[in-house]
Motif scaffolding. Structure first.
Motif, PDB file in Angstrom:
ATOM      1  N   UNK A 286      44.582  34.658  49.579  1.00  0.00           N
ATOM      2  CA  UNK A 286      43.187  34.377  49.504  1.00  0.00           C
ATOM      3  C   UNK A 286      43.640  32.968  48.079  1.00  0.00           C
ATOM      4  N   UNK A 287      43.532  33.385  47.108  1.00  0.00           N
ATOM      5  CA  UNK A 287      44.171  32.961  45.866  1.00  0.00           C
ATOM      6  C   UNK A 287      45.194  31.439  45.950  1.00  0.00           C
ATOM      7  N   UNK A 290      42.722  29.090  47.420  1.00  0.00           N
ATOM      8  CA  UNK A 290      41.591  28.130  46.540  1.00  0.00           C
ATOM      9  C   UNK A 290      42.781  28.171  45.274  1.00  0.00           C
ATOM     10  N   UNK A 291      43.916  28.155  45.035  1.00  0.00           N
ATOM     11  CA  UNK A 291      44.627  27.484  44.098  1.00  0.00           C
ATOM     12  C   UNK A 291      44.770  27.877  42.580  1.00  0.00           C
ATOM     13  N   UNK A 292      43.902  29.414  42.862  1.00  0.00           N
ATOM     14  CA  UNK A 292      43.755  29.513  41.751  1.00  0.00           C
ATOM     15  C   UNK A 292      44.790  31.014  41.183  1.00  0.00           C
ATOM     16  N   UNK A 293      44.837  31.215  40.049  1.00  0.00           N
ATOM     17  CA  UNK A 293      45.751  32.046  39.541  1.00  0.00           C
ATOM     18  C   UNK A 293      46.086  33.053  40.107  1.00  0.00           C
ATOM     19  N   UNK A 355      38.999  38.796  50.471  1.00  0.00           N
ATOM     20  CA  UNK A 355      38.439  38.882  48.507  1.00  0.00           C
ATOM     21  C   UNK A 355      39.241  38.609  47.863  1.00  0.00           C
ATOM     22  N   UNK A 356      38.668  38.105  46.392  1.00  0.00           N
ATOM     23  CA  UNK A 356      39.440  38.052  45.684  1.00  0.00           C
ATOM     24  C   UNK A 356      39.669  38.483  44.736  1.00  0.00           C
ATOM     25  N   UNK A 357      39.148  39.710  44.714  1.00  0.00           N
ATOM     26  CA  UNK A 357      39.537  40.413  43.550  1.00  0.00           C
ATOM     27  C   UNK A 357      39.437  41.988  44.006  1.00  0.00           C
ATOM     28  N   UNK A 358      39.878  43.018  43.171  1.00  0.00           N
ATOM     29  CA  UNK A 358      39.803  43.935  43.244  1.00  0.00           C
ATOM     30  C   UNK A 358      40.544  44.525  42.046  1.00  0.00           C
ATOM     31  N   UNK A 359      40.011  46.061  41.905  1.00  0.00           N
ATOM     32  CA  UNK A 359      39.469  47.094  40.402  1.00  0.00           C
ATOM     33  C   UNK A 359      40.293  48.643  40.738  1.00  0.00           C
TER      34      UNK A 359
END
Length: 392
Positions: A286-287, A290-293, A355-359
């Protein structure tokens, strides 16, 4: 008439021997007609056939009874023998010393037969039964056993990898640097021999899609490295097994295969639970879309040759580190470890999600939470800090 008369004569004549007087009886009544004589003759034939059939049936029943009786007795006797073998055992820890080798891929019964031949246990079936009842794995390697050991004592030794000698264990998630250090120690081959090959182009060992880099291409598992005479032989054995495993899992070839290993290695390094591997891979995809790091601490740690728990702010700000996915976009240059089957399968077929984040909010339990919202991510970070105040 002759046949009829003879039948009549044989039926009604009485023979007298010696001086015995014939009993006084009334003479038999002659048959009224030829039809009655034929009827009598058919009745006699019918009786003879009936008697023959009865005799055959009785003999068949007797024969069947004997046959099935013998089979039952044989089956009971065989079952008793099996039951006896399943309980045969020696008492005590045994005596003397036996050097025993378990080969990769051998099952409990095969190992049990070898143990019986070596004089270690009494019954292969009983040994395999104990292993199955305890649901343990027997590992390859060379073990020090004794003569006439109990099945349970032999199983306990063979199911503990720390007792194995001669076989080298590559663990899922290990880096190449860890693998070659351990392989050098066990094989007696200089670590520099391994390092020179790893630093080279992998000619004759690596597939072209590895881009001359060994990271990710050493298959986890047990290896008989003492039978090899060079570092190249050992590394090639590991790479060949990795290629075979990827083929068996249906992994795509070419650059896509390297990508699968790359994502799987990150997933294995980032979370502690297998069920979360696929979600991490989905976050990566997904990142990228979206051209995210990627923002993965595990890649930063790899680029600095430290553990994730040892990274510093200076490391996070270092743009010269090609593995710093906090700054560099895209996947890192290579995988960051040698992922295992579960992580690879997750990378091959990740679940759907935004999802784009996880902790990992609880380090003690390994609980990891996923979200597609930046504000929710900040809350998860605060939750992590609150749950792990005393974490090192």
């Amino acid at each position: 008439m002759a046949d009829n008369f003879n039948d009549y004569f044989e039926e009604n004549t009485q023979w007298v021997t010696g001086n015995s007087a014939a009993p006084v009886v009334e003479p038999p009544k002659p048959p009224k007609s030829r039809r009655e004589m034929r009827k009598r003759r058919k009745n006699r034939q019918r009786k003879r056939w009936l008697i023959a059939v009865i005799v055959i049936v009785v003999l068949g029943l007797v024969g069947s009874g004997v046959y099935f009786g013998v089979r039952h007795i044989s089956a009971v006797r065989a079952q008793n023998e099996v039951n006896a073998r399943l309980t045969e055992d020696y008492e005590g820890p045994g005596t003397g010393q036996v050097s025993f080798t378990v080969e990769s891929g051998e099952d409990a019964l095969t190992i049990g037969r070898k143990l019986v031949k070596a004089g270690v246990v009494k019954s292969a079936e009983a040994f395999a039964n104990v292993v199955g009842a305890n649901n343990v794995n027997l590992y390859p390697g060379t073990f020090e056993l004794k003569k006439h050991m109990s099945n349970a004592d032999a199983m306990k030794i063979l199911s503990d990898t720390s007792n194995a000698k001669g076989f080298f264990d590559v663990k899922a998630g290990e880096r190449v640097s860890d693998v070659i250090k351990g392989a050098a120690e066990m094989s007696g081959i200089a670590e520099s021999d391994f390092q020179s090959i790893v630093d080279g182009d992998g000619s004759g060992i690596l597939p072209s899609e590895a881009n001359d880099k060994f990271e990710g291409w050493l298959e986890p598992g047990q290896y008989d490295i003492k039978s090899k005479t060079s570092a190249k032989e050992i590394l090639k054995m590991m790479v060949d097994r990795r290629i075979a495993k990827l083929d068996s899992l249906g992994a795509p070839t070419g650059s896509e295969r390297e990508k699968i290993l790359n994502m799987a290695s990150i997933a294995e390094a980032e979370v502690n639970q297998k069920d979360d591997y696929g979600k991490v891979v989905r976050v990566i995809l997904n990142r990228l879309a979206k051209d995210m790091t990627l923002g993965m601490d595990s890649t930063v740690a790899y680029g600095n040759n430290v553990k994730s728990s040892q990274i510093t702010q200076k490391m996070l700000d270092d743009s010269s580190n090609k593995f710093n996915t906090r700054i560099q976009k895209g996947l890192p240059p290579t995988p960051i470890s040698n992922p295992g089957d579960s992580a690879i399968q997750a990378a091959l077929d990740p679940p759907q999600g935004n999802w784009l984040y996880f902790v990992t909010t609880d380090l003690s339990s390994g609980t990891t939470e996923f979200t597609d919202n930046a504000d929710e991510f900040d809350k998860l970070v605060q939750k992590y800090k609150a749950n792990n105040k005393n974490a090192n």
